[in-house]
Design a protein around this motif. Structure first.
Motif, PDB file in Angstrom:
ATOM      1  N   ARG A 297     -23.528  -4.839 -36.876  1.00  0.00           N
ATOM      2  CA  ARG A 297     -23.697  -3.725 -37.556  1.00  0.00           C
ATOM      3  C   ARG A 297     -24.655  -2.563 -36.392  1.00  0.00           C
ATOM      4  NH1 ARG A 297     -27.297  -3.658 -42.998  1.00  0.00           N
ATOM      5  NH2 ARG A 297     -28.485  -5.267 -41.642  1.00  0.00           N
TER       6      ARG A 297
ATOM      7  N   ARG B 253     -22.514  -1.447 -33.794  1.00  0.00           N
ATOM      8  CA  ARG B 253     -21.767  -0.112 -34.324  1.00  0.00           C
ATOM      9  C   ARG B 253     -22.771   1.120 -34.433  1.00  0.00           C
ATOM     10  NH1 ARG B 253     -18.910  -3.480 -38.805  1.00  0.00           N
ATOM     11  NH2 ARG B 253     -16.718  -3.744 -37.717  1.00  0.00           N
ATOM     12  N   ASP B 254     -23.856   0.807 -34.781  1.00  0.00           N
ATOM     13  CA  ASP B 254     -24.899   1.872 -34.731  1.00  0.00           C
ATOM     14  C   ASP B 254     -25.196   2.319 -33.448  1.00  0.00           C
ATOM     15  OD1 ASP B 254     -24.833   1.526 -37.742  1.00  0.00           O
ATOM     16  OD2 ASP B 254     -26.770   0.646 -37.906  1.00  0.00           O
TER      17      ASP B 254
ATOM     18  N   VAL C 114     -23.439   2.188 -30.808  1.00  0.00           N
ATOM     19  CA  VAL C 114     -22.517   3.099 -30.386  1.00  0.00           C
ATOM     20  C   VAL C 114     -22.446   4.616 -30.928  1.00  0.00           C
ATOM     21  CG1 VAL C 114     -19.814   3.341 -29.870  1.00  0.00           C
ATOM     22  CG2 VAL C 114     -21.065   1.030 -29.552  1.00  0.00           C
ATOM     23  N   TYR C 115     -22.441   4.462 -32.126  1.00  0.00           N
ATOM     24  CA  TYR C 115     -22.441   5.932 -32.945  1.00  0.00           C
ATOM     25  C   TYR C 115     -23.730   6.792 -32.405  1.00  0.00           C
ATOM     26  CZ  TYR C 115     -21.745   9.272 -36.678  1.00  0.00           C
ATOM     27  OH  TYR C 115     -21.505  10.296 -37.305  1.00  0.00           O
TER      28      TYR C 115
ATOM     29  N   LEU D 262     -12.405   6.601 -26.280  1.00  0.00           N
ATOM     30  CA  LEU D 262     -13.379   6.281 -26.955  1.00  0.00           C
ATOM     31  C   LEU D 262     -13.663   5.834 -28.384  1.00  0.00           C
ATOM     32  CD1 LEU D 262     -15.647   9.581 -25.799  1.00  0.00           C
ATOM     33  CD2 LEU D 262     -15.905   7.315 -24.970  1.00  0.00           C
ATOM     34  N   ILE D 263     -12.774   6.210 -29.069  1.00  0.00           N
ATOM     35  CA  ILE D 263     -12.438   5.828 -30.497  1.00  0.00           C
ATOM     36  C   ILE D 263     -12.055   4.205 -30.441  1.00  0.00           C
ATOM     37  CG2 ILE D 263     -11.202   6.034 -32.678  1.00  0.00           C
ATOM     38  CD1 ILE D 263     -11.229   8.788 -32.376  1.00  0.00           C
TER      39      ILE D 263
ATOM     40  N   ALA E 273     -14.949   2.260 -29.787  1.00  0.00           N
ATOM     41  CA  ALA E 273     -16.078   2.055 -30.914  1.00  0.00           C
ATOM     42  C   ALA E 273     -15.289   1.499 -32.048  1.00  0.00           C
ATOM     43  CB  ALA E 273     -16.480   3.551 -31.418  1.00  0.00           C
ATOM     44  N   THR E 274     -14.160   1.335 -32.106  1.00  0.00           N
ATOM     45  CA  THR E 274     -13.810   0.416 -33.115  1.00  0.00           C
ATOM     46  C   THR E 274     -12.997  -0.879 -32.823  1.00  0.00           C
ATOM     47  OG1 THR E 274     -11.405   1.754 -33.159  1.00  0.00           O
ATOM     48  CG2 THR E 274     -13.417   2.459 -34.686  1.00  0.00           C
TER      49      THR E 274
ATOM     50  N   GLU F 194     -14.400  -4.434 -32.861  1.00  0.00           N
ATOM     51  CA  GLU F 194     -13.766  -5.293 -33.708  1.00  0.00           C
ATOM     52  C   GLU F 194     -13.638  -6.762 -32.939  1.00  0.00           C
ATOM     53  OE1 GLU F 194     -13.691  -5.262 -36.863  1.00  0.00           O
ATOM     54  OE2 GLU F 194     -12.592  -7.157 -37.109  1.00  0.00           O
TER      55      GLU F 194
ATOM     56  N   ARG G  80     -16.508  -8.708 -32.538  1.00  0.00           N
ATOM     57  CA  ARG G  80     -16.784  -9.237 -33.868  1.00  0.00           C
ATOM     58  C   ARG G  80     -16.117 -10.525 -34.004  1.00  0.00           C
ATOM     59  NH1 ARG G  80     -14.556  -8.314 -39.038  1.00  0.00           N
ATOM     60  NH2 ARG G  80     -15.967  -9.518 -40.292  1.00  0.00           N
TER      61      ARG G  80
END
Lengths: 621, 628
Positions: free
Chosen positions: A115, A118-119, A121-122, A141-142, A145-146, A150, A153
């Motif tokens: 979490r 992710r925050d 990176v955003y 980039l997406i 970030a995803t 993952e 994770r």
């Protein structure tokens, strides 16, 4: 080497705040596996110390004797067999409780880390300078970030846990096994290196087969994607059969590759299963032999059979996991690249400016800017816009008009010269402060996938409905919005209605007006609006003159002619500046453009007359 | 336009057996591998029943007789079981692969073919990405589920049955005790699997929302910066990432609780065997030996596996149900525009004939002389007409220019003409024959269409041009390129005609794409040509090339042009000014200019704009001739 330590440091930092939780999870795992191995130990003790007491040559081990003694002796146990049964259940329940805790804690730690990642990176993406996005690709980039997050994770929530579990499940029973029978221990672990080695070797070996299947799948997807994106072309040429054939090829290749993968996996699972079964068979047969020769007790034998089953299967998964670790490293590196990039205005959060709101006086003093060396975009651009007045910038595309805006908004920083806002050097003002003073509408405005009302209110969350409607009325979009089924609650963007280019521009203008800024900037923001509406919007804006400084960028003389001041920009230089009348007098490009309008009308009139004449000729008398 | 068909999918709690029966039909061609799969699963289950039994026999033999010939035989038997098991595992994975890849192949082929037939109305309301997922991910989900579901059904079922029979045979009272743990295990499995399915759905949903949020953050970064809403956007995102955290935690906790509970129930079974079995062990009843006791303990510890697996597969089925529904409904959608039975009959009647130049595949004349729109109307939704009472009669060789504001109905007219949509009112006649009486394939193959934003396919320039006529020679490709002025820039590309244009042609500029799409249309030598002129500006030089190319293409065909260029408009034989779905003015350029009405205003505006553009673009001496 340096990359490795860098990576380790990044990883270590990632675990910040959760290290203790991970330690607790590991501890819980150790406790849980201890109790898990106690479960088969109970039948072992009962079999050797009670059922087989006095039978066979081998004497019960000291552990067995001790345990039987503690539980009330052989005779007592024989009559109260519910007691060991209860113990089995109790041990199992305790192991279960600690397994649950392990799962809870490791999930808590991993998911918290993710979490936060992710925050981070955003947040980072929002604070990277525009220059960064000029060079980066959105899709990439997406992806980082995803799917890269993952991957990390999966590594944290599943791989780390699996590796820990396999190791601990293997190491915990070893002392116990050795204390019971060292020969059986040796037999029990005989094929373990083969099991792990084989799976690692195998997955390294078939990496390419996996990749090829992935590629075939990607190819298949692109083929469908292209076909559907170009379905109008396909139909226009009636090329359905051709497309089906093309797809058929991709489909066939994918099937072949995919089936080959199944085959390879069939080999792997069957042979690694075979090794595992052989391992168990070795234990069973060697145990039976030693039981038969009297040097092993039946209970101990049972314990070994069960224990092998408990540590063998997790170890077998290692190959898959170990070969996947590389992916996590790559993913972490790719995320690290984003997080490591320099943020916008890291060093220059200087000087809280005096007043909350500026008046909006803008001065450009010999400002130059280049995206790269040797290709200047702006060269010594100078102008002054008094607060509340309007400036129009006219020039061909690529002349640097938008760059002026970008500099003013501090999306980019100028290389030379000075920009002053109400007398403050722009570089000494906080970026956020500067941007709060301005509203900008771009040629292709971006609306968020929220309702229209939310979009309009973004710039000033406190705005009430009247203010919003006032803005949409000036932007000549209120009526269009009223026609939507959900009016101002209409969802726009991907999951909502698709607005036309003109509608988007007008909503963006309204959004800019709601903000009630010191400076309003329209960067070719009326290009998709039809001529009448454009004139209406410009007139409505002119009626608000004095409210804010206005900067207007356009391609057309008719759009800019009413501005207080007009500058013509060519190849990054200001070639003409003044009012409409002054520029006409000057006789430069602006004047020529103005004439072109008149001439065009004249030409058209001439054509019309020619047409009339021609018709008169051909018309029947 | 906003159809909810592609929105977030609703999930059904119940298994839709009727749907799965229909999905299962797709596996029918794979009956043999499915049979093999089932046999392999059955053997695996049997072997797994025998393992604990064999262990028990070995122990009893060793305890009773020490090293004996029977002990060797049993050991040999045990090793043989291992071999047999791994052979069967190999077999069932192979068979499963055969079924999974085969079903996937078939489903994809059918889905793709169906997509090629569906009308544009279908695509209007469904994003490309959504459709792509149907053909790829959804199909994968179904096809990989089918064999494993069947496998586990056979394996799990027969394993449970086998264990039960073996235990009951050996010692039924003890067997009943062990089997008593099965119902609670099943209940717990179903309970947790259902909940885990729910939380993993939430995870997936939040995940896609997060991807959308990242997409928005990146594509809208300038807007976010200028609105200074970084903090607020981050807060919104944190709402998502916290939601994700909670869903993931819930899922993790569910599985963290589930496994220990099932394992503990297994241990309860082991304990019960030790207790009740141990009591009878010494007694004289005789059936209970130490080996049997150990075998029973192993059964008890193992029993939860097939139960769990079966519960999981049924959950999988439930989780794939939405995918199955979507794929099945795609396959079930009938194309709204297709040849009528009468046309099909005629096509069949003429299919046997040798192809002739003077007869089209549907038996009519292959030449198009006159096309007429007779009182044509069109709407997507009743009460909101897009086009009404449209009448037009045109002859071969004419060029018709359609002008007017965006959304007025110009594109609708050409879409109806090309039969991408069909009129909801009135008729369109080809040489007096209603065009729905003609073969769709024949009709559409007579069109050359150049779209406003030209779409190219990945591949070489040559392949893209040849798309217009697949059997065109290299010389013909080049000739077509020359005709539309594309040859010049193509030969300057690094690999000339072999230059790879990239996905959707993105390695070329807009102008270059337009030129290639012109060449592609021209090489087909269509009788009817439809051109939707681009409004996006290209550089002056390319613009000049395109204009010139367009004029050459229009010659000698029946052409419909949605026109923005003055030169094209002026050259037209007939100009229709379309507004709000109606023709408001029509005539030649000269006539319409003379009328000084709508067209005149449009033309003067466009004229001014175009000239201004040219001047601004640094065209120092824009002679009037060039503007025309």
């Amino acid at each position: 080497m340096q990359a490795q330590t860098h990576r380790l440091r990044l990883f270590w930092r990632l675990l910040a705040g959760q290290r203790l939780v991970y330690a607790c999870a590991t501890l819980a795992l150790v406790v849980a596996s201890c109790f898990l191995y106690l479960v088969p130990l109970v039948p072992q003790i009962v079999i050797d110390g009670v059922f087989m007491a006095g039978e066979g040559e081998a004497a019960p081990s000291r552990l067995t004797a001790w345990a039987v003694e503690r539980l009330g002796g052989e005779t007592f146990l024989r009559q109260n067999l519910w007691l060991p049964a209860l113990l089995i259940l109790a041990f199992s329940a305790i192991a279960g409780a600690f397994t649950y805790l392990r799962g809870r804690w490791s999930a808590r730690a991993s998911e918290s880390i993710i979490r936060r990642l992710r925050d981070q990176v955003y947040d980072q993406l929002q604070h990277l300078p525009c220059r960064y996005f000029d060079q980066a690709e959105t899709g990439d980039l997406i992806q980082r970030a995803t799917s890269d997050v993952e991957t990390v994770r999966t590594f944290l929530t599943s791989h780390v846990v699996e590796i820990g579990r396999a190791l601990i499940m293997f190491l915990v029973p070893l002392p116990l096994m050795l204390s019971i029978d060292w020969r059986m221990t040796l037999v029990s672990v005989l094929l373990m290196p083969v099991i792990v080695g084989f799976s690692v070797f195998f997955f390294l070996k078939v990496k390419s087969a996996f990749r090829q299947t992935d590629e075939a799948e990607a190819k298949l997807t692109t083929t469908v994607q292209e076909n559907l994106a170009g379905i109008r072309v396909v139909r226009a040429f009636a090329r359905q059969a051709f497309e089906e054939q093309k797809f058929g090829q991709a489909n066939t290749t994918h099937r072949e590759r995919d089936f080959r993968l199944y085959r390879i996996l069939a080999w792997f699972w069957s042979s690694s299963d075979l090794i595992c079964f052989l391992q168990r068979a070795l234990v069973v047969c060697a145990g039976a032999w030693w039981v038969a020769t009297g040097s092993l007790q039946v209970g101990a034998f049972f314990f070994f059979i069960t224990a092998v089953g408990m540590f063998m299967w997790p170890l077998r998964q290692m190959g898959r996991i170990l070969t996947d670790l590389g992916k996590a490293i790559v993913a972490l590196d790719r995320i690290g690249e984003i997080l490591g990039a320099a943020r916008e205005s890291a060093a220059d959060q200087v000087a809280a400016p005096g007043p909350e709101t500026l008046r909006g006086e803008i001065v450009f003093d010999r400002v130059s800017f280049a995206h790269a060396e040797n290709s200047p975009v702006l060269r010594e651009v100078s102008f002054r816009v008094p607060a509340g007045s309007s400036l129009a910038i006219l020039g061909p595309s690529g002349s640097g008009k938008s760059t002026i805006i970008n500099l003013l908004l501090r999306l980019y920083d100028h290389d030379a010269g000075e920009i002053r806002l109400d007398g403050h050097d722009l570089r000494e003002l906080d970026r956020a402060f500067v941007r709060r003073q301005m509203s900008v509408v771009m040629q292709e405005p971006f609306l968020y996938s929220k309702t229209l009302r939310e979009n309009l209110r973004l710039a000033r969350p406190g705005a009430n409905d009247e203010e919003i409607i006032e803005a949409t009325t000036v932007a000549a979009v209120h009526d269009s919005i009223q026609r939507f089924a959900h009016r101002y609650d209409t969802l726009v963007g991907e999951r909502g209605v698709t607005l036309s280019g003109g509608q988007r521009q007008r909503v963006a203008i309204a959004r800019a007006l709601v903000k009630a800024p010191a400076v309003l900037i329209l960067d070719d923001a009326l290009s998709a609006v039809d001529t009448d509406t454009e004139a209406a919007i410009l007139a409505a804006l002119a009626a608000r003159a004095g409210h804010h400084t206005t900067i207007l960028i356009a391609h057309r003389v008719s759009t800019v002619m009413h501005a207080d001041q007009i500058i013509v920009l060519e190849q990054g230089r200001v070639t003409e500046s003044g009012t409409h009348l002054a520029l006409l007098e000057r006789g430069g490009l602006y004047a020529r453009l103005w004439q072109a309008q008149g001439e065009a009308a004249e030409d058209c009139e001439r054509e019309r007359l020619a047409g009339l004449a021609a018709r008169a000729e051909t018309a029947p008398p | 336009m906003s159809d909810v068909a592609f929105q977030e999918d609703e999930y059904h709690r119940q298994l839709d057996l009727a749907l799965w029966r229909r999905v299962l039909r797709h596996a029918r061609p794979y009956r043999r591998p499915l049979l093999g799969l089932s046999v392999a699963a059955l053997v695996v289950a049997t072997v797994e029943v025998f393992f604990p039994l064999a262990t028990g026999w070995l122990i009893d033999e060793a305890v009773a007789n020490g090293v004996s010939g029977r002990l060797y035989a049993l050991a040999g038997f045990y090793f043989a079981l291992c071999l047999l098991l791994s052979v069967c595992i190999f077999a069932f994975i192979s068979f499963a692969g055969r079924v999974a890849t085969g079903v996937a192949f078939d489903l994809r082929e059918q889905a793709f073919t169906r997509l090629q037939q569906l009308s544009f109305a279908y695509f209007d309301v469904r994003p490309v990405g959504w459709l792509v997922t149907r053909v790829t991910a959804d199909v994968s989900k179904i096809s990989s589920l089918l064999p494993w579901f069947l496998l586990d059904l056979v394996w799990g079922g027969s394993l449970i049955l086998g264990i039960a029979v073996a235990m009951l045979w050996i010692n039924w009272p003890l067997a009943l005790i062990v089997l008593a743990i099965m119902p609670p295990i099943s209940l717990i499995s179903v309970f947790f699997q259902r909940r885990m399915l729910g939380s993993s759905r939430l995870i997936r949903k939040t995940n896609s929302q997060m991807t959308a949020a990242f997409n928005e953050a990146i594509t809208g970064v300038r807007t976010t910066k200028t609105l200074v809403r970084e903090d607020e956007a981050l807060r919104e995102f944190q709402g998502l990432s916290s939601g994700m955290f909670q869903h993931c935690m819930r899922n993790a906790l569910q599985s963290a609780a589930y496994l220990p509970m099932v394992m503990s129930l297994g241990s309860l079974g082991v304990g019960l065997v030790l207790w009740r079995g141990g009591v009878t062990l010494g007694s004289a009843e005789g059936s209970m030996t130490l080996g049997t006791l150990i075998a029973f303990m192993q059964f008890a510890a193992f029993l939860h596996m097939p139960v769990e697996e079966l519960a999981r597969r049924f959950t999988d089925l439930q989780s794939a149900q939405a995918a199955a529904e979507r794929v099945q409904s795609l396959l079930d959608t009938e194309p709204a525009i297709a040849d009528s039975p009468a046309v099909c009959a005629r096509l069949a009647a003429h299919s046997a004939d040798a192809p002739r130049d003077d007869v089209a595949i549907d038996g009519f004349s292959p030449r198009i002389e006159r096309i007429a729109f007779r009182d044509v109307g069109f709407w997507y939704k009743p009460g909101e007409p897009v086009l009404q009472h449209f009448d037009l009669e045109v002859r071969m060789g004419q060029t018709i220019a359609l002008v007017g504001a965006t959304g007025g109905g110009k594109s609708t007219i050409v879409s109806l003409l090309a039969r991408f949509y069909e009129p909801t009112e009135g008729r369109i006649e080809v040489d007096g024959v209603e065009y729905r009486e003609r073969a769709l394939e024949w009709w559409q193959s007579n069109f050359g269409i150049v779209l406003q934003s030209p779409v190219l396919f990945s591949g070489s320039v040559r392949e893209n041009i040849r798309y217009g006529r697949l059997d065109a020679t290299d010389e013909e490709v080049e000739a077509a390129a020359r005709l539309v002025n594309a040859h010049g820039f193509i030969s300057e590309l690094s690999e000339g005609y072999d230059f790879d244009v990239g996905e959707r042609g993105n390695r070329l500029s807009t102008g270059q794409r337009q030129l290639i799409s012109l060449a592609r249309a021209v090489i087909a030598d269509p009788q009817v040509f439809i051109l939707d002129e681009a409004t996006s500006s290209v550089d002056t030089e390319t613009e000049r090339l395109i204009q010139d190319g367009v004029h050459r293409v229009l010659e000698g065909r029946l052409s419909f042009v949605i026109a923005h260029r003055l030169s094209t408009i002026r050259a037209a034989d007939l100009i229709l000014v379309i507004d709000a779905g109606r023709v408001v003015e029509q005539g030649t350029h000269a006539e319409l200019m003379a009328r000084r009405g709508r067209y005149h205003a449009l033309y003067v505006g466009q004229f001014t704009r175009q000239r201004e553009q040219a001047w601004l673009a640094g065209d120092a001496t824009p002679s009037k001739a060039e503007l025309r």
